[in-house]
Design a protein around this motif. Structure first.
Motif, PDB file in Angstrom:
ATOM      1  N   ASP A 110     -17.415 -11.494  -9.553  1.00 55.19           N
ATOM      2  CA  ASP A 110     -17.992 -12.704  -8.974  1.00 55.19           C
ATOM      3  C   ASP A 110     -17.526 -13.911  -9.785  1.00 55.19           C
ATOM      4  O   ASP A 110     -17.923 -14.072 -10.941  1.00 55.19           O
TER       5      ASP A 110
ATOM      6  N   ALA B 142     -18.500 -16.812  -9.807  1.00 58.94           N
ATOM      7  CA  ALA B 142     -19.619 -17.644 -10.261  1.00 58.94           C
ATOM      8  C   ALA B 142     -20.090 -17.248 -11.653  1.00 58.94           C
ATOM      9  O   ALA B 142     -20.655 -18.074 -12.380  1.00 58.94           O
TER      10      ALA B 142
ATOM     11  N   ARG C 159     -18.130 -23.566  -6.749  1.00 55.67           N
ATOM     12  CA  ARG C 159     -18.101 -22.955  -5.413  1.00 55.67           C
ATOM     13  C   ARG C 159     -16.993 -23.567  -4.574  1.00 55.67           C
ATOM     14  O   ARG C 159     -16.686 -24.760  -4.695  1.00 55.67           O
ATOM     15  N   GLN C 160     -16.428 -22.782  -3.701  1.00 54.16           N
ATOM     16  CA  GLN C 160     -15.279 -23.220  -2.912  1.00 54.16           C
ATOM     17  C   GLN C 160     -15.544 -24.523  -2.166  1.00 54.16           C
ATOM     18  O   GLN C 160     -14.702 -25.421  -2.146  1.00 54.16           O
ATOM     19  N   GLU C 161     -16.716 -24.655  -1.569  1.00 54.13           N
ATOM     20  CA  GLU C 161     -17.012 -25.836  -0.766  1.00 54.13           C
ATOM     21  C   GLU C 161     -17.161 -27.103  -1.608  1.00 54.13           C
ATOM     22  O   GLU C 161     -17.157 -28.216  -1.074  1.00 54.13           O
TER      23      GLU C 161
ATOM     24  N   ALA D 290      -9.231 -20.512  -3.970  1.00 55.73           N
ATOM     25  CA  ALA D 290     -10.339 -19.581  -4.182  1.00 55.73           C
ATOM     26  C   ALA D 290      -9.884 -18.127  -4.065  1.00 55.73           C
ATOM     27  O   ALA D 290     -10.406 -17.243  -4.756  1.00 55.73           O
TER      28      ALA D 290
END
Length: 372
Positions: A40, A42, A48-50, A350
């Motif tokens: 992961d 994170a 985060r990708q967004e 990502a």
């Protein structure tokens, strides 16, 4: 790791199956998303990708703040002041000129204007009208025209040539306003590529830049395009240009990474040779770029550009730990090659990031062992 395999499937569209999949040297195993061993990103504090910023390769808070003011108020003066206070022959000024021009160009694309509203990017036109002798505004206007040509017209058409000729004239105007500034000539490198300058014309232009900023990385990257096989040179000429730049690079210069950019520009559409990314040519170029990164100043504004390209090659070569070491320095910003060539830069980045994390953990790595 179903999510990882889904991401890998997206990456493989239009590509040959990676050695990452073909040779499970590192022992990456597929597990479900909730499995304790599922990688992961994170866990490493990655963004985060967004939320990834696709505008720039790395942080420049002053630029972001000024862009926000200019676009919100449509008043150019904050941009004028920022450029006036930016070192004339440095990489930061070149990046900021590109950013302001790109912002105006995107505004115009989003709001072409009509009977009832003014077109986007109006602040740049006002800037040129109210401050015609301002060197910063002249440079941004020249770069704006270049970006408009590539964005709105097809190379080789009359429309493209007309815009590029206007850009060429604007470069000349900008150069007259700041005789020692390399930026107008760096902008003209893109004009030279688009209009197909002769070798003699291009060499004369290049000498003007070398006289003003001989170690300018952004200028070398712009010039490299001209020598590429897909434009007016060949693979051999592009490699020779990049290797010559690396050979004369002063200590601490990122020009030592130029061969890696030349390799990237000439990657075959389909990789049919197993171990291509471990080949001597690619490995040598990667080592040159890694050396450049390790010896460069931490605040070098071009450092992020090299790190991003290294991530691409290191992941392809399954050098997971080295890829992770680059990721921790640039994560959060993806406005650089190779991601900017994709329709969804954040998504492509990502995918590579997820592969790096999975490979790193499959070989015993963890957030606790990753050096920051």
């Amino acid at each position: 790791m179903e999510i990882l395999w889904g991401l890998m499937a997206l990456l493989m569209i239009g590509m040959v199956v990676w050695p990452i999949v073909a040779r499970r040297r590192a022992g990456i195993q597929q597990v479900h998303a909730g499995h304790p061993d599922a990688a992961d990103p994170a866990n490493y504090g990655f963004v985060r990708q967004e939320l990834l910023d696709v505008r720039m390769p790395g942080p420049d808070q002053d630029l972001l703040d000024v862009l926000d003011v200019v676009q919100r108020t449509q008043d150019y003066r904050a941009a004028q002041q920022l450029l006036a206070g930016t070192e004339a022959d440095g990489e930061v000024r070149w990046q900021r000129v590109q950013a302001f021009a790109g912002a105006a160009s995107l505004e115009l694309a989003q709001r072409p204007g009509g009977v009832s509203d003014s077109p986007g990017g109006q602040w740049l036109r006002v800037w040129r009208t109210e401050a015609p002798k301002d060197a910063g505004g002249a440079a941004v206007h020249a770069e704006f025209l270049v970006q408009q040509a590539w964005r709105t017209a097809t190379p080789g058409t009359d429309e493209f040539r007309i815009i590029m000729e206007e850009a060429r004239s604007a470069c000349g105007d900008a150069a007259l306003l700041a005789p020692g500034d390399p930026i107008p000539y760096i902008i003209e490198l893109s004009v030279a590529r688009g209009l197909g300058y002769s070798r003699e014309e291009f060499e004369q232009l290049w000498l003007r830049i070398l006289d003003r900023a001989p170690a300018h990385m952004g200028a070398h990257l712009a010039a490299l395009h001209y020598w590429c096989e897909k434009w007016h040179g060949s693979r051999e000429q592009a490699y020779a240009f990049a290797e010559a730049a690396a050979a004369r690079a002063p200590q601490g210069s990122l020009l030592a990474a130029m061969p890696l950019f030349a390799v990237f520009e000439h990657l075959p559409e389909v990789i049919v040779v197993q171990g291509f990314y471990e080949s001597e040519v690619v490995t040598k170029a990667m080592h040159g770029a890694l050396y450049a990164v390790h010896s460069a100043r931490p605040d070098d504004p071009m450092l992020a550009h090299v790190r991003h390209l290294l991530i691409f090659f290191l992941v392809r070569a399954e050098r997971w730990a080295e890829a992770m070491n680059q990721l921790v320095h640039v994560d959060g910003h993806v406005g650089a090659l190779p991601w900017t060539l994709a329709s969804e830069p954040a998504s492509d980045y990502a995918i590579y990031r997820a592969l790096a994390v999975a490979g790193y953990e499959a070989n015993g790595g963890s957030p606790a062992t990753l050096l920051h």
